[in-house]
Design a protein around this motif. Structure first.
Motif, PDB file in Angstrom:
ATOM      1  N   ALA A  34       9.237   4.796 -12.274  1.00 27.22           N
ATOM      2  CA  ALA A  34       8.239   3.590 -11.606  1.00 27.22           C
ATOM      3  C   ALA A  34       6.734   4.470 -11.652  1.00 27.22           C
ATOM      4  O   ALA A  34       5.770   3.841 -12.063  1.00 27.22           O
ATOM      5  CB  ALA A  34       8.347   3.581 -10.319  1.00 27.22           C
ATOM      6  N   VAL A  35       6.803   5.759 -11.370  1.00 27.91           N
ATOM      7  CA  VAL A  35       5.515   6.609 -11.689  1.00 27.91           C
ATOM      8  C   VAL A  35       5.125   6.822 -13.070  1.00 27.91           C
ATOM      9  O   VAL A  35       3.802   6.380 -13.126  1.00 27.91           O
ATOM     10  CB  VAL A  35       5.859   7.969 -10.989  1.00 27.91           C
ATOM     11  CG1 VAL A  35       4.872   8.815 -11.143  1.00 27.91           C
ATOM     12  CG2 VAL A  35       6.307   8.079  -9.395  1.00 27.91           C
ATOM     13  N   LYS A  79       1.585   9.719  -5.360  1.00 27.73           N
ATOM     14  CA  LYS A  79       2.052  11.190  -5.221  1.00 27.73           C
ATOM     15  C   LYS A  79       3.003  11.784  -6.116  1.00 27.73           C
ATOM     16  O   LYS A  79       3.554  12.987  -6.098  1.00 27.73           O
ATOM     17  CB  LYS A  79       2.673  11.284  -3.881  1.00 27.73           C
ATOM     18  CG  LYS A  79       1.828  11.217  -2.694  1.00 27.73           C
ATOM     19  CD  LYS A  79       1.126  12.442  -2.619  1.00 27.73           C
ATOM     20  CE  LYS A  79       0.200  12.653  -1.215  1.00 27.73           C
ATOM     21  NZ  LYS A  79      -0.646  13.938  -1.342  1.00 27.73           N
ATOM     22  N   GLY A  80       3.441  10.948  -7.010  1.00 30.04           N
ATOM     23  CA  GLY A  80       4.456  11.183  -7.838  1.00 30.04           C
ATOM     24  C   GLY A  80       4.297  12.601  -8.842  1.00 30.04           C
ATOM     25  O   GLY A  80       5.161  13.418  -8.951  1.00 30.04           O
ATOM     26  N   ALA A 121       0.867  -1.161   0.017  1.00 33.06           N
ATOM     27  CA  ALA A 121       0.008   0.088  -0.111  1.00 33.06           C
ATOM     28  C   ALA A 121       1.042   1.258   0.347  1.00 33.06           C
ATOM     29  O   ALA A 121       0.437   2.294  -0.712  1.00 33.06           O
ATOM     30  CB  ALA A 121      -0.992   0.111   1.110  1.00 33.06           C
ATOM     31  N   LEU A 122       1.837   1.305   0.705  1.00 35.97           N
ATOM     32  CA  LEU A 122       2.650   2.512   0.938  1.00 35.97           C
ATOM     33  C   LEU A 122       3.487   2.737  -0.549  1.00 35.97           C
ATOM     34  O   LEU A 122       3.721   3.811  -0.826  1.00 35.97           O
ATOM     35  CB  LEU A 122       3.643   2.418   2.108  1.00 35.97           C
ATOM     36  CG  LEU A 122       4.512   3.388   2.238  1.00 35.97           C
ATOM     37  CD1 LEU A 122       3.923   4.683   2.709  1.00 35.97           C
ATOM     38  CD2 LEU A 122       5.653   3.123   3.592  1.00 35.97           C
ATOM     39  N   TYR A 123       3.941   1.616  -0.961  1.00 33.63           N
ATOM     40  CA  TYR A 123       4.660   1.782  -2.161  1.00 33.63           C
ATOM     41  C   TYR A 123       3.750   2.276  -3.453  1.00 33.63           C
ATOM     42  O   TYR A 123       4.140   3.236  -4.058  1.00 33.63           O
ATOM     43  CB  TYR A 123       5.082   0.047  -2.742  1.00 33.63           C
ATOM     44  CG  TYR A 123       5.692   0.098  -4.293  1.00 33.63           C
ATOM     45  CD1 TYR A 123       6.788   0.554  -4.551  1.00 33.63           C
ATOM     46  CD2 TYR A 123       4.808  -0.337  -5.393  1.00 33.63           C
ATOM     47  CE1 TYR A 123       7.479   0.622  -5.603  1.00 33.63           C
ATOM     48  CE2 TYR A 123       5.516  -0.225  -6.813  1.00 33.63           C
ATOM     49  CZ  TYR A 123       6.622   0.321  -6.891  1.00 33.63           C
ATOM     50  OH  TYR A 123       7.433   0.026  -8.224  1.00 33.63           O
ATOM     51  N   PHE A 124       2.440   2.110  -3.389  1.00 37.23           N
ATOM     52  CA  PHE A 124       1.356   2.475  -4.526  1.00 37.23           C
ATOM     53  C   PHE A 124       1.060   3.861  -4.011  1.00 37.23           C
ATOM     54  O   PHE A 124       0.890   4.861  -5.016  1.00 37.23           O
ATOM     55  CB  PHE A 124       0.283   1.519  -4.691  1.00 37.23           C
ATOM     56  CG  PHE A 124       0.893   0.360  -5.589  1.00 37.23           C
ATOM     57  CD1 PHE A 124       0.969   0.637  -7.155  1.00 37.23           C
ATOM     58  CD2 PHE A 124       0.716  -0.911  -4.911  1.00 37.23           C
ATOM     59  CE1 PHE A 124       1.539  -0.596  -7.574  1.00 37.23           C
ATOM     60  CE2 PHE A 124       1.398  -2.169  -5.788  1.00 37.23           C
ATOM     61  CZ  PHE A 124       1.594  -1.948  -7.080  1.00 37.23           C
ATOM     62  N   ASP A 125       1.112   3.923  -2.992  1.00 33.95           N
ATOM     63  CA  ASP A 125       0.784   5.731  -2.273  1.00 33.95           C
ATOM     64  C   ASP A 125       1.789   6.443  -2.724  1.00 33.95           C
ATOM     65  O   ASP A 125       1.389   7.588  -3.238  1.00 33.95           O
ATOM     66  CB  ASP A 125       0.460   5.573  -1.017  1.00 33.95           C
ATOM     67  CG  ASP A 125      -1.021   4.773  -0.273  1.00 33.95           C
ATOM     68  OD1 ASP A 125      -1.668   4.474  -1.243  1.00 33.95           O
ATOM     69  OD2 ASP A 125      -1.093   4.901   0.733  1.00 33.95           O
ATOM     70  N   ARG A 138       1.269   5.112 -14.127  1.00 33.91           N
ATOM     71  CA  ARG A 138       0.440   5.864 -14.890  1.00 33.91           C
ATOM     72  C   ARG A 138       0.188   5.065 -16.138  1.00 33.91           C
ATOM     73  O   ARG A 138      -1.021   5.231 -16.805  1.00 33.91           O
ATOM     74  CB  ARG A 138       0.884   7.211 -15.015  1.00 33.91           C
ATOM     75  CG  ARG A 138       0.946   7.879 -13.485  1.00 33.91           C
ATOM     76  CD  ARG A 138       1.520   9.209 -13.523  1.00 33.91           C
ATOM     77  NE  ARG A 138       0.626  10.475 -14.238  1.00 33.91           N
ATOM     78  CZ  ARG A 138      -0.488  10.942 -13.692  1.00 33.91           C
ATOM     79  NH1 ARG A 138      -0.462  10.684 -12.275  1.00 33.91           N
ATOM     80  NH2 ARG A 138      -1.079  11.873 -14.265  1.00 33.91           N
ATOM     81  N   GLN A 139       1.209   4.643 -17.019  1.00 35.86           N
ATOM     82  CA  GLN A 139       0.888   4.082 -18.314  1.00 35.86           C
ATOM     83  C   GLN A 139       0.145   2.752 -18.121  1.00 35.86           C
ATOM     84  O   GLN A 139      -0.741   2.465 -18.721  1.00 35.86           O
ATOM     85  CB  GLN A 139       2.302   3.479 -18.746  1.00 35.86           C
ATOM     86  CG  GLN A 139       3.090   4.702 -19.348  1.00 35.86           C
ATOM     87  CD  GLN A 139       4.557   4.300 -19.868  1.00 35.86           C
ATOM     88  OE1 GLN A 139       4.929   3.308 -19.364  1.00 35.86           O
ATOM     89  NE2 GLN A 139       5.035   5.233 -20.586  1.00 35.86           N
ATOM     90  N   SER A 140       0.124   2.082 -17.068  1.00 35.82           N
ATOM     91  CA  SER A 140      -0.610   0.899 -16.426  1.00 35.82           C
ATOM     92  C   SER A 140      -2.128   1.453 -16.508  1.00 35.82           C
ATOM     93  O   SER A 140      -2.902   0.482 -16.829  1.00 35.82           O
ATOM     94  CB  SER A 140       0.076   0.068 -15.369  1.00 35.82           C
ATOM     95  OG  SER A 140       1.060  -0.577 -15.730  1.00 35.82           O
TER      96      SER A 140
END
Length: 199
Positions: A62-63, A20-21, A12-16, A67-69
């Motif tokens: 990674a951001v 925020k990117g 969850a923290l990774y995706f949060d 966003r592409q996904s």
């Protein structure tokens, strides 16, 4: 916030942090963005950041990939509305909106893009992604045209990242023409008929 996260909390923290990117890049820009900015915004230590990412460039890449996904998931939902596949005009509108509202490259200068590209591993289009993309379309073209479209679209996205020097009155119409031309590669076999697509 404790650094002892369980697997669910880490995910969850990774995706949060990825979510925020866009906001972080809009606020700081690529040059001023640093690990401390990111960690402070997320409320964790710089050490926690390095548990997820090797550098700020790794983070921004990674951001972009997330966003592409996310955009592809939205396109997949759009595809469900069309029994025979997404028509060209609908795809063009979708991609144009994506460029105008979701394009993280708009937060980067051409110099930033060049710096970021130096940190990105060279990538060929993923065959399974390309196949899934093409299956969503109402097109007579086969998979061989996808790399050409992908390259054209990437050139548009990155090329329109820095508005400096663009004429504001005609830039939106020009962008639409460019996107329509790129999507035509996917729908009109005659465009690529004389190209050697085996390389």
């Amino acid at each position: 916030m404790s650094a002892n996260y369980n697997e669910s909390e880490r995910t969850a923290l990774y995706f949060d942090t990825l979510d925020k990117g866009y906001e972080l890049l809009a606020k700081h820009g690529l040059k001023a963005l640093n690990v401390r900015n990111i960690a402070e915004t997320m409320g964790f230590s710089t050490g926690t950041f390095y548990n997820f990412f090797r550098s700020k460039y790794d983070y921004v890449i990674a951001v972009i990939e997330k966003r592409q996904s996310d955009a592809f998931r939205r396109m997949h939902r759009l595809g469900r509305k069309y029994r025979t596949g997404i028509p060209q005009a609908v795809l063009s509108d979708f991609l144009l909106k994506n460029i105008e509202t979701e394009n993280i490259y708009r937060l980067l200068s051409q110099e930033d893009c060049k710096t970021l590209m130096q940190h990105m591993p060279p990538k060929q289009p993923n065959p399974s992604y390309a196949e899934a993309f093409m299956k969503l379309l109402d097109t007579p073209c086969d998979l061989s045209v996808f790399p050409i479209f992908a390259q054209a679209y990437r050139m548009i996205v990155i090329g329109t990242s820095d508005p400096y020097g663009l004429v504001p009155e005609i830039a939106p119409a020009t962008l639409k023409i460019m996107v329509d031309t790129a999507t035509a590669i996917l729908y009109r076999p005659e465009i690529t008929a004389n190209m050697n697509l085996s390389t």
